[in-house]
Design an enzyme around this catalytic site. Sequence first.
Site, PDB file in Angstrom:
ATOM      1  N   HIS A  20      32.950  10.197   6.228  1.00 25.74           N
ATOM      2  CA  HIS A  20      32.253  11.491   6.239  1.00 25.74           C
ATOM      3  C   HIS A  20      32.375  12.131   4.859  1.00 25.74           C
ATOM      4  CE1 HIS A  20      30.832  15.385   7.599  1.00 25.74           C
ATOM      5  NE2 HIS A  20      31.859  15.921   6.962  1.00 25.74           N
ATOM      6  N   GLY A  68       0.822  -1.214   0.000  1.00 24.40           N
ATOM      7  CA  GLY A  68       0.000   0.000   0.000  1.00 24.40           C
ATOM      8  C   GLY A  68       0.851   1.257   0.000  1.00 24.40           C
TER       9      GLY A  68
HETATM   10  P1  NAI Z   1       0.956  -6.249   4.658  1.00 20.53           P
HETATM   11  O1  NAI Z   1       0.716  -7.394   5.534  1.00 20.53           O
HETATM   12  O2  NAI Z   1       2.304  -5.618   4.628  1.00 20.53           O
HETATM   13  O3  NAI Z   1      -0.066  -5.071   5.015  1.00 20.53           O
HETATM   14  C1  NAI Z   1      -1.436  -5.248   4.981  1.00 20.53           C
HETATM   15  C2  NAI Z   1      -2.096  -4.147   5.785  1.00 20.53           C
HETATM   16  O4  NAI Z   1      -3.480  -4.179   5.518  1.00 20.53           O
HETATM   17  C3  NAI Z   1      -1.914  -4.297   7.286  1.00 20.53           C
HETATM   18  O5  NAI Z   1      -1.467  -3.083   7.829  1.00 20.53           O
HETATM   19  C4  NAI Z   1      -3.317  -4.644   7.781  1.00 20.53           C
HETATM   20  O6  NAI Z   1      -3.595  -4.147   9.073  1.00 20.53           O
HETATM   21  C5  NAI Z   1      -4.187  -3.972   6.741  1.00 20.53           C
HETATM   22  N1  NAI Z   1      -5.516  -4.565   6.578  1.00 20.53           N
HETATM   23  C6  NAI Z   1      -5.858  -5.866   6.557  1.00 20.53           C
HETATM   24  N2  NAI Z   1      -7.171  -6.010   6.327  1.00 20.53           N
HETATM   25  C7  NAI Z   1      -7.686  -4.758   6.211  1.00 20.53           C
HETATM   26  C8  NAI Z   1      -8.987  -4.237   5.960  1.00 20.53           C
HETATM   27  N3  NAI Z   1     -10.023  -5.034   5.756  1.00 20.53           N
HETATM   28  N4  NAI Z   1      -9.152  -2.891   5.891  1.00 20.53           N
HETATM   29  C9  NAI Z   1      -8.088  -2.064   6.075  1.00 20.53           C
HETATM   30  N5  NAI Z   1      -6.839  -2.514   6.308  1.00 20.53           N
HETATM   31  C10 NAI Z   1      -6.642  -3.833   6.369  1.00 20.53           C
HETATM   32  O7  NAI Z   1       0.506  -6.750   3.206  1.00 20.53           O
HETATM   33  P2  NAI Z   1       0.770  -6.161   1.753  1.00 20.53           P
HETATM   34  O8  NAI Z   1       1.135  -4.722   1.813  1.00 20.53           O
HETATM   35  O9  NAI Z   1      -0.391  -6.592   0.945  1.00 20.53           O
HETATM   36  O10 NAI Z   1       2.051  -6.967   1.288  1.00 20.53           O
HETATM   37  C11 NAI Z   1       2.020  -8.393   1.187  1.00 20.53           C
HETATM   38  C12 NAI Z   1       3.387  -8.974   1.379  1.00 20.53           C
HETATM   39  O11 NAI Z   1       4.243  -8.637   0.306  1.00 20.53           O
HETATM   40  C13 NAI Z   1       4.036  -8.449   2.642  1.00 20.53           C
HETATM   41  O12 NAI Z   1       4.010  -9.483   3.582  1.00 20.53           O
HETATM   42  C14 NAI Z   1       5.426  -8.127   2.271  1.00 20.53           C
HETATM   43  O13 NAI Z   1       6.320  -8.942   2.966  1.00 20.53           O
HETATM   44  C15 NAI Z   1       5.555  -8.412   0.783  1.00 20.53           C
HETATM   45  N6  NAI Z   1       6.105  -7.205   0.164  1.00 20.53           N
HETATM   46  C16 NAI Z   1       7.369  -6.814   0.506  1.00 20.53           C
HETATM   47  C17 NAI Z   1       7.895  -5.654   0.000  1.00 20.53           C
HETATM   48  C18 NAI Z   1       9.235  -5.231   0.449  1.00 20.53           C
HETATM   49  O14 NAI Z   1       9.950  -6.022   1.018  1.00 20.53           O
HETATM   50  N7  NAI Z   1       9.640  -4.000   0.206  1.00 20.53           N
HETATM   51  C19 NAI Z   1       7.165  -4.816  -0.943  1.00 20.53           C
HETATM   52  C20 NAI Z   1       5.834  -5.298  -1.210  1.00 20.53           C
HETATM   53  C21 NAI Z   1       5.355  -6.471  -0.692  1.00 20.53           C
END
Ligand code: NAI
Length: 462
Positions: free
Chosen positions: A440, A180
Site C-alpha cells: 500500500h 488504431g
Molecule cells: P486488430 O486485429 O487488432 O484490429 C483490427 C480492427 O479493425 C478490428 O476491430 C476489426 O473489426 C476492424 N476492421 C476490420 N476491417 C474493417 C473495415 N473494413 N472497416 C472498419 N473496421 C474494420 O488489428 P491491428 O490494430 O491492425 O493490429 C494488428 C496486429 O498487431 C494485432 O493483431 C496486434 O496483435 C498487433 N499489435 C499489438 C500491439 C500490442 O500488443 N500492444 C500494438 C499494435 C499491434
Amino acid sequence: MSFDVAIIGAGPGGYVAAIRCAQLGMRVALIEKESTLGGTCLNVGCIPSKALLDSSEHFHAAVEKFADHGIKINVPKVDMPQMIKRKDEVVDVTVKGIDYLMKKNKIEVIQGHGSFVDSTTLKVGDQEIKAKNIIIATGSEPICPPSFNYDGKRVITSTEALNITKVPKKMVVIGAGVIGLELGSVYARLGTAVEVVEFQKHILGEMDTDVSKEMRRSLKKLGIKFHLSHKVTTVNSTKTKVSVEVEKKDGGDGFTIDADFCLVAIGRKAYTDGLALDKVGIPSDDKGRIDINGHFQTNLPNVYAIGDVVKGPMLAHKAEEEGVYVAEYLAGQKPHINHHLIPGVVYTWPEVASVGSTEEALKEKGTPYKVGKFPMKALGRSRASMDTEGVIKVLAHKDTDEILGVHMVGARAADLIMEAVALMEFRGSAEDMSRICHPHPTYSEAVKEAALAATGNRAIHI
Ligand code: NAI
Ligand code: FAD
C-alpha cells in the site's frame, strides 16, 4: 556455408530463436532482408509506437494535469521533428543491441532475402546456405484492401504513422483494434481530431466487453470520435487530403469524412512473399499462415515456423516464446508454452491488459463462473496520482475458484497483469490472489480487491 539451423527473419521470433539455438551449442545463420535486425517489433512496431505513446503522454499530462498538480508552465508546444528524432534514436540503440547479441552469440547474420531451394537449402542472393534445420520467422504485413487506395503518403499504415513530422489537424482511423487505438491516442493527445471507423459494435472486439466499454469512455474523454458498426467502402486521396466513404455495417445512408490522413489499421496478415514455399510443398491455411503441428513443425520435419507467420495472436512475446520452444525442441528438450496464458496489452492511457478467458467466452462455453470487479477510482493510489479511470475484473470458476481470466483497464495495467499470469500459470485461485499481501499504496491493491470481490463480496474499500 553449412549450419545446424538457418532462421529466416530477424524479428523477435527469429533473433530469440537464434540466441537460444546458439546457447544450446548449435551453429546458427540468421537471414534478414532489411538492413537492420529486430523485425517489425523493433523497427516499426512495439518499440517506436511505445516511444511516441510515451512522448505524447508527457505532452498531454503537461497540458491537462500539471496545473492541478500545482505546476505552472508556459503553454506547452509539440516539437514533432524532435519527437520523431527521439523515437528514431530509441529504435537505433535497440536494433544495435541486437547486432551486439548476435556477435556475442557467434551467430552468422546474412543480409538478404531468403528463399527455399530444397528442404535443407536456402538461397540468399547468389549464396547457397545449407542447414539441417530451418526456422521460418518471416512475420506479417498490414492488410490494406485495394479500395482503400493505399499510397503511403495520405492513406497510410502504422509504419508511416510513426513518421509524421507535423501534427495533423484531422485523422481518420479505420479499425478500433490495438494499432488504431494506440496510434489514434498518440495523435489525439497531440491535438489531432481523430475519428475511428470500426466494423464491430465494440472497440477492441476480441477483449472482454466490460474492458472495451470502459476504454471507449476514456478515449471519448480524450476526444476520439467513434463510428461503431460502420465500414469504410473507399478511400481517395489528393496530395494534401483524404476522403473516406463510410457506410453503416448493414448498408444504408453513407457519409464522407475528409481529413489530412487515413490510417488503415484493420489487421495484419502472414508474410511469406518470395519464400518459394511451393517449391518445397509447405502448405498455408486459409489466412495465408504456415501450417504447423504442436511442435511448430511444418509438413517437412526439419522445417519449423513461428511468430506472426503462424496461427495465434500477433504479439512479440508470443513469437519469442515460440522461438525458444523450437530451439529447445531441436536440442532434444521438452519445452512447453501455455498459449491460453499469453497476456494481451494495449498501451493506451489508461492501459488495457488481459489474460485468460473473457466473460463472453465463459458464457459461450457454459463454464460456471463468478466475477469480482473493483474500480480504480476507489483506490487511494489512483487518487494521489489523478489516474482514477478504469476497472479490474477477476473471473473465477464458480465451484473450484480457479482464476479463469483477468481483465484490466487502468494505470500500469501492462505491469499489473503479470500477477494474474503468474498465478494462473500455477492454477491459482481467486482466494490465493485475495490473500496475498499487496503493498500500500499501489495500483496492485485493486487486483487484490477485485479478487476479494470475486470470492464472496469481501472487497474492503468499496
Ligand atoms: P486488430 O486485429 O487488432 O484490429 C483490427 C480492427 O479493425 C478490428 O476491430 C476489426 O473489426 C476492424 N476492421 C476490420 N476491417 C474493417 C473495415 N473494413 N472497416 C472498419 N473496421 C474494420 O488489428 P491491428 O490494430 O491492425 O493490429 C494488428 C496486429 O498487431 C494485432 O493483431 C496486434 O496483435 C498487433 N499489435 C499489438 C500491439 C500490442 O500488443 N500492444 C500494438 C499494435 C499491434
Ligand atoms: P517480425 O517482427 O515481423 O519479423 C519478421 C522479419 O522477417 C522482418 O524483419 C522481415 O524483414 C524478415 N523477413 C521476411 N521475409 C523474409 C525473407 N524471405 N528473407 C529474409 N528476411 C525476411 N506486439 C507486442 O507484443 N507488443 C506491442 O506493443 C506491439 N506493438 C506493435 C505496434 C505496431 C505498430 C505493430 C505493427 C506491431 C506491434 N506488435 C506488438 C506486434 C509485433 O511487432 C509482432 O507480433 C512481432 O514483431 C512478430 O515477430 P516475428 O518475429 O514473428 O515477425
